[in-house]
Design an enzyme around this catalytic site. Structure first.
Site, PDB file in Angstrom:
ATOM      1  N   ASP A  29       0.825  -1.215   0.000  1.00 54.18           N
ATOM      2  CA  ASP A  29       0.000   0.000   0.000  1.00 54.18           C
ATOM      3  C   ASP A  29       0.855   1.260   0.000  1.00 54.18           C
ATOM      4  OD1 ASP A  29       0.904   0.256   2.615  1.00 54.18           O
ATOM      5  OD2 ASP A  29      -1.079   0.231   3.538  1.00 54.18           O
ATOM      6  N   ASP A  30       2.173   1.105  -0.015  1.00 54.69           N
ATOM      7  CA  ASP A  30       3.085   2.250   0.051  1.00 54.69           C
ATOM      8  C   ASP A  30       3.555   2.714  -1.321  1.00 54.69           C
ATOM      9  OD1 ASP A  30       3.309   2.475   2.963  1.00 54.69           O
ATOM     10  OD2 ASP A  30       4.223   0.502   2.822  1.00 54.69           O
ATOM     11  N   SER A  61      -1.680   4.156   1.841  1.00 58.53           N
ATOM     12  CA  SER A  61      -1.787   3.600   3.188  1.00 58.53           C
ATOM     13  C   SER A  61      -3.156   3.896   3.799  1.00 58.53           C
ATOM     14  CB  SER A  61      -0.699   4.185   4.098  1.00 58.53           C
ATOM     15  OG  SER A  61       0.585   3.803   3.650  1.00 58.53           O
ATOM     16  N   ASN A 136       5.061  -3.505   4.804  1.00 56.66           N
ATOM     17  CA  ASN A 136       4.526  -2.186   5.079  1.00 56.66           C
ATOM     18  C   ASN A 136       5.497  -1.372   5.928  1.00 56.66           C
ATOM     19  OD1 ASN A 136       2.107  -0.372   5.014  1.00 56.66           O
ATOM     20  ND2 ASN A 136       2.317  -0.577   7.233  1.00 56.66           N
ATOM     21  N   SER A 169       4.425  -6.527   7.598  1.00 57.25           N
ATOM     22  CA  SER A 169       4.542  -5.146   8.063  1.00 57.25           C
ATOM     23  C   SER A 169       5.777  -5.038   8.935  1.00 57.25           C
ATOM     24  CB  SER A 169       3.300  -4.735   8.859  1.00 57.25           C
ATOM     25  OG  SER A 169       2.125  -4.875   8.074  1.00 57.25           O
TER      26      SER A 169
END
Length: 397
Positions: A29-30, A61, A136, A169
């Protein structure tokens, strides 16, 4: 640790792991240009797998599983770090690697675009054996962040499409471009992104090694959530090889509440521990929670979840998956814990509600070991893990 030695060890892993390469899709998501996802991509390829990245063109994010497709055929601005310029198509390959793709959409949308457009039209495989999301920037611990994190949204999107998936993450939140990864830090160690990528690749490889050829890596509806602690390689070697510990999502996990500031007249979120978030309904309730393991120090949590969110009305037999992540994933009270950069462990134990042990990493006697910084042991010889079907955690059903 001398970084040249680290590279030699990674090269050995590449040779010995290339026996049975899988087809793997990687997202996050970055954004497609960040250091974490690129270092995971490199580590997965070094293990002999065929990998594609399809990830957002910019930071997405906190989007959870929201699906947003762009309504613009072309980029209205440049992608993150200026890798692709404004005016380029809203979906396309990286300028220097056609196995890396960007899309101007949310993480869930990127996984769908990868599965339904990029791989069928431009990939050398159509359906991946595995989807990896992350690592993440920042931890995603517990059920509340499971619903909020784009990393998890990408992961459970793949699971819901019938593809085994793992979310990763890491406990540092400063995003950096892939071209800014340090060859070696001021402490003489690999960049934290490189270590996070290697840890993630090792966990995925453990699952692959323990699955018979031609079999699914995980049953339908199952995924894995992994949280890696803050890696200290920029300053010292105190946490550069955290062991993987079997956990559950619930247990000490936070949920937000709205905190009102009388001076500013504004709200902000604060964390609380709620019984609603931490009631253990499914799975092994004797396991520690992710939050508890990360709070205890230099350890990574590994939780299995399902996307069957129905509450249990009658008991039923769950697949026993533990040994598919052994020996790399250990119990919290295992003796002689071995770091996640090691391919085998000799630790044993079952979890009890006592004190969490932080045993000193010890390699197996049958494994040739290269000594790295301050006791980080990385096995040079590949030792194949026994095939099995044992693991116990069903979460969030």
């Amino acid at each position: 640790m001398r970084f040249s030695r680290f590279k030699e060890i990674v090269a050995v892993y590449a040779v010995v792991s290339a026996v049975s390469g899988l087809n793997i899709l990687i997202s996050n998501d970055d954004g497609f240009g960040t250091s974490n996802i690129r270092e995971l991509y490199k580590a997965i390829k070094a293990k002999g797998h065929n990998a594609y990245i399809v990830a957002s063109s910019s930071n997405q994010s906190g989007m959870g599983g929201t699906v947003v497709y762009t309504n613009q055929k072309n980029l209205m601005g440049p992608t993150e770090f200026g890798i692709v310029k404004a005016g380029a198509p809203s979906v396309g390959p990286d300028p220097i690697d056609d196995h890396i793709w960007y899309y101007n959409g949310t993480p869930s949308a990127c996984v769908q675009v990868g599965l339904d457009y990029v791989l069928p039209h431009y990939g050398d495989f159509k359906v991946p054996d595995l989807v990896l999301a992350g690592p993440n920037y920042g931890l995603n611990l517990g059920p509340f962040l499971y619903t909020l994190a784009g990393t998890l949204g990408a992961t459970y999107t793949a699971v819901e499409r019938g593809i085994p998936a793992i979310a990763f993450s890491a406990g540092y939140s400063v995003q950096t471009a892939y071209y800014d990864v340090n060859v070696t830090t001021k402490a003489g160690l690999p960049d934290a992104a490189t270590i996070a990528g290697q840890l993630a690749a090792n966990l995925a490889q453990q699952l692959i090694d323990n699955t018979p050829a031609g079999s699914r890596l995980l049953p339908y509806g199952y995924g894995i959530n992994v949280n890696i602690p803050y890696l200290t390689s920029f300053i010292n070697s105190s946490c550069i090889n955290p062991p993987f510990i079997q956990t559950r999502l619930t247990g000490g996990a936070y949920v937000d509440f709205a905190a009102f500031n009388e001076t500013t007249g504004l709200f902000s979120y604060q964390n609380i521990v709620s019984e609603g978030t931490n009631s253990c309904i499914n799975g092994d309730c004797s396991l520690p929670g992710e939050q508890q393991i990360l709070d205890a120090g230099c350890q990574s949590s590994v939780s299995i979840f399902t996307v069957d969110y129905d509450a249990p009305i009658t008991c039923h037999a769950a697949p026993d998956l533990r040994s598919k992540l052994q020996p790399l994933v250990q119990y919290a009270n295992s003796t002689g814990k071995v770091g996640g950069l090691n391919s085998t462990t000799n630790s044993t134990g079952t979890y009890s509600n006592g004190t969490v042990s932080t045993g000193v990493p010890t390699p197996t006697s049958s494994t040739a070991v290269a000594n790295a910084a301050d006791g980080m042991n990385i096995p040079v010889a590949f030792v194949a893990s026994a095939l099995g079907l044992t693991f116990v955690v069903m979460l969030g059903m």
